[in-house]
Design an enzyme around this catalytic site. Structure first.
Site, mmCIF file in Angstrom:
data_model
loop_
_atom_site.group_PDB
_atom_site.id
_atom_site.type_symbol
_atom_site.label_atom_id
_atom_site.label_comp_id
_atom_site.label_asym_id
_atom_site.label_seq_id
_atom_site.Cartn_x
_atom_site.Cartn_y
_atom_site.Cartn_z
ATOM 1 N N GLU A 301 0.601 -1.051 -0.092
ATOM 2 C CA GLU A 301 0.057 -0.061 0.106
ATOM 3 C C GLU A 301 0.948 1.195 -0.008
ATOM 4 O O GLU A 301 0.496 2.218 -0.576
ATOM 5 C CB GLU A 301 -0.861 0.002 1.124
ATOM 6 N N TYR A 389 -1.957 -7.799 -10.846
ATOM 7 C CA TYR A 389 -0.750 -7.902 -9.934
ATOM 8 C C TYR A 389 0.266 -8.663 -10.252
ATOM 9 O O TYR A 389 1.765 -8.147 -10.575
ATOM 10 C CB TYR A 389 -1.156 -8.287 -8.615
#
Length: 618
Positions: A301, A389
């Site tokens: 993050e 991803y």
């Protein structure tokens, strides 16, 4: 004078953002816990991108109550256009006069959310950890901001934000907090909380949370915020590595621009591992495993502070530009710079397993297994998986190996500087890397020989890199020993896993899970007892052991599985557990879902309904 035509790049918005661009939003909301609503107004400052040709502003909305609209302080006529699933109901605002190119207007919209809002989750005190106060939080990615306020709900538009939020409980938002004592209205017991976001951000990064929240320092520019009863353990989990991660990524890209980097640990029904809301990452409590083994979520993050939040995919069809880059940076930071290069490969091997799982789920020829997907008419949530991803990471890792790591390291800050504050698509990425290396004949030759169309548009798995397997070989061997039972002399001992990290145990369990050889129920039970897996505080371990047990037909994992499903709402765990539980005992899967569905976030609930029933329940 020629008409200005700006073709929109995002098929998942109904707004006419090609004619108007929101450059600043002031969000004034009252959090009404008793009604489970936000009520207030939003003020957009729009810049015209045509020469007065557009006399309407069309914004995305979804299940909103609109009280009125003012343009430059004067009441304006507005209407809802016909609803279009899955994108909502466009709001059309009529302008009385033309607005010339680059001139701005102010549009003030009175708005209240409804019970059909897909971005907000309202928790009862019983759903929080200390069970004292209600709680609310938002999750706007991918196209849910439109269910909080009318907006250009596309990652192709970015604007600055001011938040003025009134609540009886502390508030967190995706801006820098004004750290003074909030003014409290004695009559209503509510306080005003203010935040300023001076870096332009897209709508999906609009974030709010309010509840019984306390803060503690985890670094010189970082706090963790969470329920007071969990504050110390969250602080301990994060304080050792947060600043180390920031320093490591700053060396790879460039200095952090957002001022503070904070982490809000949410109640357990949060559907994702983390959400990269600027300044305050929203994170699942499943990373608080009391062993500091799951904080790669924080590295991920944090990396979004550059890839995604500063440099953004122009539409969800190019989602790999957000997530592939972020996974690449995460592994460079938490793995290579903190633990060493073999650990980066170890993480990539774990990621490859997640990639193959997603491919198997969709089918290897499905459109959603491509790097660039076609989302016209589709809900981006339906395409969400580990593919952007991990396929994205593997593409970037492939490019790194082609040109060489040190040369690729020169490209990284160039790329993030060129598109800083902007949105881009895959074709601009391709043009940028080819242009950067054109003076380097060796690198240019290698990049020109890349089959770009195959990487962008071919479904299925990419070529598997030659990863360093040193950290997985030991657990592969242990898995082989278990799978040789009962026909071998192997005698499991607690020492088998002594010295292994939790992530190595995860790989061990994954190997057992994917094997065609099935453990007997007795062996599954023995594994849990000898290694203490069902009792693990690390949910990555406990959830995989439950899946191993269900595959083996081991009844002893049934109750631990159901218990897990009742205390965590992270889709990474919830969806595979339900898929396995319904194969093991469909009746219990349905009963468990009916019991806990109100605990899950609306996004998670809708996804599990599709997994269990094939389509969303009405």
């Amino acid at each position: 004078m020629a008409t200005v035509i700006n073709p929109p790049r995002d098929p998942n918005t109904l707004s006419n953002y090609n004619n108007w661009v929101s450059i600043h939003i002031t969000a004034n909301f009252d959090i009404l816990f008793d009604q489970k609503k936000l009520a207030g107004n939003v003020v957009h400052r729009f810049r015209s991108t045509t020469r007065g040709e557009s006399r309407d502003i069309i914004l995305d909305t979804n299940h909103l109550d609109i009280g009125g609209v003012k343009v430059n302080g004067q009441p304006s006529s507005w209407e809802f256009l016909p609803r279009l699933e899955p994108y909502g109901t466009p709001l059309k605002i009529k302008l009385d006069q033309a607005v010339e190119l680059d001139e701005t207007i102010e549009v003030d919209i009175s708005v209240t959310t409804t019970e059909k809002c897909t971005a907000l989750q309202w928790l009862t005190p019983a759903q929080t950890s200390n069970k004292k106060h209600p709680y609310m939080f938002s999750q706007c990615q991918a196209i849910h901001a439109r269910s909080i306020f009318p907006c250009q709900d596309t990652p192709d538009v970015k604007c600055t934000l001011d938040f003025n939020i009134t609540s009886p409980l502390p508030v967190i938002a995706s801006g820098l907090p004004v750290r003074k004592q909030p003014e409290t209205s004695k009559s209503e017991g509510k306080s005003l909380y203010q935040f300023h976001q001076k870096v332009p951000i897209p709508s999906y990064l609009f974030a709010l949370a309010s509840g019984d929240i306390s803060e503690a320092s985890i670094g010189p520019r970082s706090v963790v915020a969470t329920s007071p009863d969990k504050l110390r353990e969250c602080q301990w989990e994060l304080e050792a590595d947060t600043e180390k991660f920031i320093n490591a990524i700053e060396k790879i890209v460039y200095p952090y621009v957002w001022g503070e980097y904070n982490v809000l640990i949410l109640p357990p029904s949060f559907p994702y591992g983390g959400m990269e809301n600027p300044i305050f990452t929203f994170a699942t409590p499943s990373i608080i495993s009391k062993d500091r083994e799951n904080i790669d979520v924080i590295a991920h993050e944090l990396a979004h502070s550059w890839s995604g939040n500063l440099v953004t995919n122009a539409s969800w069809e190019h989602f790999w530009l957000n997530e592939g880059w972020t996974t690449y940076l995460e592994r460079r930071v938490s793995d290579a710079s903190v633990h060493g290069e073999p650990y980066r490969h170890f993480s990539a091997i774990i990621g490859w397993k997640a990639l193959t799982d997603s491919m198997d789920h969709f089918g290897h020829d499905h459109d959603f297994t491509k790097l660039i997907t076609n989302l016209k008419g589709k809900d981006p949530d339906d395409a969400f998986s580990s593919i952007p991803y991990e396929k994205g990471f593997n593409f970037l890792y492939y490019l790194e190996t082609l040109v060489g790591k040190s040369k690729f390291d020169d490209f990284i800050p160039h790329y993030f500087n060129k598109f800083k504050g902007k949105s881009l698509d895959s074709y601009e990425f391709k043009a940028t890397i080819l242009d950067f290396f054109q003076a380097d004949s060796e690198a240019a030759k290698a990049l020109n020989e890349v089959d770009w169309d195959k990487w962008f548009y071919a479904p299925g798995l990419p070529p598997k890199p030659d990863f360093d397997t040193s950290l997985v070989d030991v657990v592969y061997d242990l898995a082989k020993k278990w799978l040789s039972l009962p026909g071998s002399s192997f005698k499991p001992q607690p020492n088998d896993i002594r010295g292994l990290s939790a992530n190595q145990i995860v790989v061990f369990l994954e190997q057992v899970l994917v094997s065609e050889h099935q453990l007997t129920p007795e062996l599954s039970r023995l594994m849990g007892e000898v290694y203490g897996l069902a009792r693990s505080n690390n949910i990555e371990v406990a959830n995989l052991y439950c899946q191993v047990g269900m595959k083996a037909g081991d009844e002893s994992v049934l109750e631990p599985t159901i218990e897990l499903l009742g205390k965590i709402g992270r889709m990474k765990f919830v969806r595979p557990l339900y898929r396995n539980l319904q194969k093991f005992n469909r009746q219990r899967a349905i009963e468990t879902f009916q019991e806990y569905k109100d605990f899950y976030h609306p996004i998670c609930r809708a996804m599990v309904e599709k997994d269990l029933f094939g389509k969303k329940e009405e």
